[in-house]
Design an enzyme around this catalytic site. Structure first.
Site, PDB file in Angstrom:
ATOM      1  N   HIS A 115       0.852  -1.182   0.000  1.00 28.90           N
ATOM      2  CA  HIS A 115       0.000   0.000   0.000  1.00 28.90           C
ATOM      3  C   HIS A 115       0.895   1.240   0.000  1.00 28.90           C
ATOM      4  O   HIS A 115       1.071   1.913   1.016  1.00 28.90           O
ATOM      5  CB  HIS A 115      -0.932  -0.007   1.218  1.00 28.90           C
ATOM      6  N   GLU A 159      -4.155   0.193  -5.451  1.00 30.45           N
ATOM      7  CA  GLU A 159      -4.165   1.365  -6.330  1.00 30.45           C
ATOM      8  C   GLU A 159      -2.907   1.503  -7.181  1.00 30.45           C
ATOM      9  O   GLU A 159      -2.103   2.429  -7.004  1.00 30.45           O
ATOM     10  CB  GLU A 159      -4.400   2.638  -5.510  1.00 30.45           C
ATOM     11  N   GLU A 373     -12.556   0.695  -0.901  1.00 25.06           N
ATOM     12  CA  GLU A 373     -12.478   2.051  -0.344  1.00 25.06           C
ATOM     13  C   GLU A 373     -13.563   2.908  -0.970  1.00 25.06           C
ATOM     14  O   GLU A 373     -13.773   2.883  -2.185  1.00 25.06           O
ATOM     15  CB  GLU A 373     -11.125   2.719  -0.598  1.00 25.06           C
ATOM     16  N   SER A 426      -2.994  11.234   6.023  1.00 29.61           N
ATOM     17  CA  SER A 426      -3.225  11.211   4.579  1.00 29.61           C
ATOM     18  C   SER A 426      -1.962  11.646   3.853  1.00 29.61           C
ATOM     19  O   SER A 426      -1.316  12.630   4.230  1.00 29.61           O
ATOM     20  CB  SER A 426      -4.388  12.152   4.232  1.00 29.61           C
ATOM     21  N   TYR A 435     -11.554  11.138   7.464  1.00 30.44           N
ATOM     22  CA  TYR A 435     -12.452  10.188   6.814  1.00 30.44           C
ATOM     23  C   TYR A 435     -13.122   9.229   7.791  1.00 30.44           C
ATOM     24  O   TYR A 435     -14.044   8.519   7.419  1.00 30.44           O
ATOM     25  CB  TYR A 435     -11.679   9.327   5.811  1.00 30.44           C
TER      26      TYR A 435
END
Length: 466
Positions: A115, A159, A373, A426, A435
C-alpha cells in the site's frame, strides 16, 4: 429503503503507513516517504493513528460498531527491513497478534501486501521500474502466504494507477517526477506483471483463501457529445481503467487499448515495451483472480485538450483549486450541477453504479467485487466529544444505494469497506482531511465515535439503507 445482502461485509479500511505510526520502532526499515515528508516539512507520519499500539482498541471498536471486516496492509519493511534478506521477528509477531485480535473479535482481516510503501532500499533502485524488484515483491508475498496462515483474504497491490501517476505524473509521491508517461506506463505494466506472478504462485501452491487486487477506478464521462470530448474520455479511461482491467482479466492488451497508448505516447513523447513473457504470465492469472477490489471516490468529466501539461493538486481543502490538463488526453471539467467535496472530488454515485455494471458486462468471469475504499473527506468539528458528520452519512447513503442498485441488477458485490475506520494520516493532506468513523484526537490518541459510526452500526445490523 434499499437492502444489502445478509452475508454482506460491512468493513472499515486502513493502511499501514497511514495508521500505524511507529515508523522506526522494532526494526522497521525505512520507506521513501520517511525522507520525502521530512524534506517537505509539512507533516509527519508519526504518530498517525498509532495503530501500532492502539490496534486492540480499534479492533474492539470494530466489533462494538458492527464492522465485521478490517482492511489493513502489511508494511513490507516491517517484515523485511531492506525488502529482501532476513525477516524481522518483531514485525512478524506484531502482525500475528493483530490478526489474532481480529479473529477473537469476529472481524475478518483483509490484508493488502503493498500500500504505497516499498522499502527504501528497493525504492532507491527504481521501485517497480526495476524488474529485479518484481522478484523481491513476489518472494515477500510468498513468505507472507506461508507465515500468516490465519489470513484468508489477500490483495496484492493497492491502487496501481495512483502509484504510477502520483510518482511520475503529478509528482506528489516520491520521487516527485512530473509528466513522464514512459515511467507511468511501465510502472502500471510491471506492477500488473508482479500481481499476476503473485496470483499464480498463490494458486499453484494451493494456499488457502482468496486473492485479488485493489484498483482505484474513477469513471470517465465526456463533458459534451462532441466527438473530440468523447475521445478525450476514451483516452482517460484507457490509461486509468481499461489498462488495469485488461491486464487483470484478459491478460493481454487489446488493439484498441494499444492504439490509445500509442496516441498518448505520441502526444507526450513517451514510449513503452511489453514482453511476450509478461503476457503469458498475465494470461495465466487472468481467470484466477478470486475478487476485484475497487476503490472509488469520484468521477471525471473530460474535455479534449491540446496545450501545456498543467496539474494542480488540491491538498489543502481549498475548494475550486484543482486543475488537471494533460496534452493530447483531456482536461477535467467541474460541472456546476454536481456537488463536490472541499478537495474537489465530485459526489456522483451514478459513477459507482455505471462502473460496477460495466465490469459485469465486459469481464463476465470477474467472480466477485469488494468495494475496498469509498468515503468522504470532511473537516469534522469536534464539540466536547460529539462529532456530527451528517454530510458524510448523506454521502455514504448515496453510494451504498448505488451499490444496492447494482446488486439488484446482477452485479456480485460482497462487501463494502469504508475509508476509513478511524481518522488517519493522509499522504498529501496530512491530518486536516478526516475520513474515519472514529474521530482521533492526535494529541491524546483517544477515539470518539462519530454520528456516522452509529449510522453504520445500524446499517450493519439491519442491512437496510435509511
Amino acid at each position: 429503503m434499499k437492502k444489502l445482502p445478509e452475508h454482506f461485509i460491512f468493513g472499515g479500511a486502513t493502511a499501514a503507513y497511514q495508521a500505524e505510526g511507529a515508523t522506526q520502532e522494532d526494526g522497521k526499515g525505512a520507506v521513501a516517504w520517511d525522507a520525502f515528508l521530512k524534506e517537505e516539512g509539512r507533516f509527519s507520519p508519526n504518530p498517525a493513528s498509532d495503530f501500532y499500539h492502539q490496534y486492540p482498541v480499534d479492533i474492539e471498536l470494530c466489533e462494538k460498531f458492527g464492522v465485521n471486516g478490517l482492511r489493513l496492509s502489511i508494511a513490507w519493511s516491517r517484515i523485511f527491513p531492506d525488502g529482501v534478506g532476513e525477516p524481522n521477528p518483531k514485525g512478524i509477531a506484531y502482525y500475528h497478534d493483530v490478526f489474532k485480535q481480529c479473529i477473537e473479535h469476529n472481524v475478518i482481516p483483509f490484508v493488502t501486501l503493498h500500500h504505497f510503501d516499498t522499502p527504501k532500499a528497493l525504492f532507491d533502485q527504481g521501485d517497480f521500474l526495476n524488474r529485479d524488484n518484481l522478484d523481491a515483491f513476489v518472494a515477500y508475498a510468498k513468505f507472507c502466504f506461508e507465515e500468516f496462515t490465519e489470513v484468508k483474504h489477500w490483495s496484492t497491490f493497492n491502487e496501481i494507477y495512483p502509484v504510477a501517476t502520483n510518482q511520475y505524473l503529478l509528482g506528489v509521491f516520491p520521487p516527485g517526477i512530473h509528466f513522464d508517461f514512459s515511467k507511468v506506463i511501465m510502472c502500471l505494466h510491471n506492477m500488473m506483471v508482479a500481481h499476476a506472478r503473485t496470483v499464480n504462485i498463490f494458486k499453484d501452491n494451493k494456499y488457502p483463501g482468496e486473492i485479488g487486487v485493489v484498483h482505484s477506478l474513477e469513471t470517465k464521462y465526456p463533458v459534451s457529445d462532441s466527438p473530440e470530448d468523447i475521445h478525450a474520455a476514451f483516452l482517460e479511461d484507457a490509461i486509468s481503467i481499461r489498462f488495469l482491467l485488461e491486464a487483470t482479466y484478459l491478460g493481454r492488451y487489446t488493439d484498441d487499448l494499444l492504439a490509445a497508448l500509442d496516441e498518448i505516447c505520441a502526444a507526450q513523447n513517451a514510449s513503452y515495451d511489453f514482453l511476450e513473457a509478461d503476457y503469458l504470465e498475465m494470461e495465466k492469472a487472468s481467470h484466477r483472480n478470486d475478487f476485484l477490489g475497487i476503490n472509488h471516490y469520484q468521477c471525471h468529466f473530460c474535455k479534449a485538450y491540446q496545450g501545456p501539461n498543467e496539474i494542480y493538486h488540491n491538498g489543502t481543502g481549498e475548494k475550486g483549486s484543482s486543475v488537471y490538463r494533460v496534452n493530447g488526453i483531456a482536461e477535467r471539467i467541474y460541472r456546476d450541477d454536481i456537488p463536490r467535496t472541499d478537495w474537489d472530488w465530485l459526489i456522483y454515485p451514478q459513477g459507482m453504479y455505471d462502473l460496477l455494471v460495466r465490469i459485469k458486462k465486459d469481464y463476465p468471469h470477474y467472480k466477485k467485487i469488494y468495494i475496498t475504499e469509498n468515503g468522504m473527506g470532511y473537516k469534522d468539528e469536534f464539540e466536547d466529544g460529539v462529532i456530527l458528520d451528517t454530510p458524510r452519512i448523506d454521502y455514504l447513503r448515496q453510494y451504498l444505494s448505488a451499490i444496492s442498485d447494482a446488486i439488484t441488477d446482477g452485479v456480485n458485490v460482497e462487501g463494502y469497506f469504508l475509508w476509513s475506520l478511524m481518522d488517519l494520516f493522509s499522504w498529501t493532506n496530512g491530518y486536516n482531511k478526516r475520513y474515519g468513523l472514529f474521530y482521533v484526537d492526535f494529541e491524546t490518541q483517544k477515539r470518539y465515535p462519530k454520528e456516522s459510526a452509529y449510522w453504520y452500526k445500524q446499517l450493519s445490523e439491519t442491512k437496510t439503507i435509511i
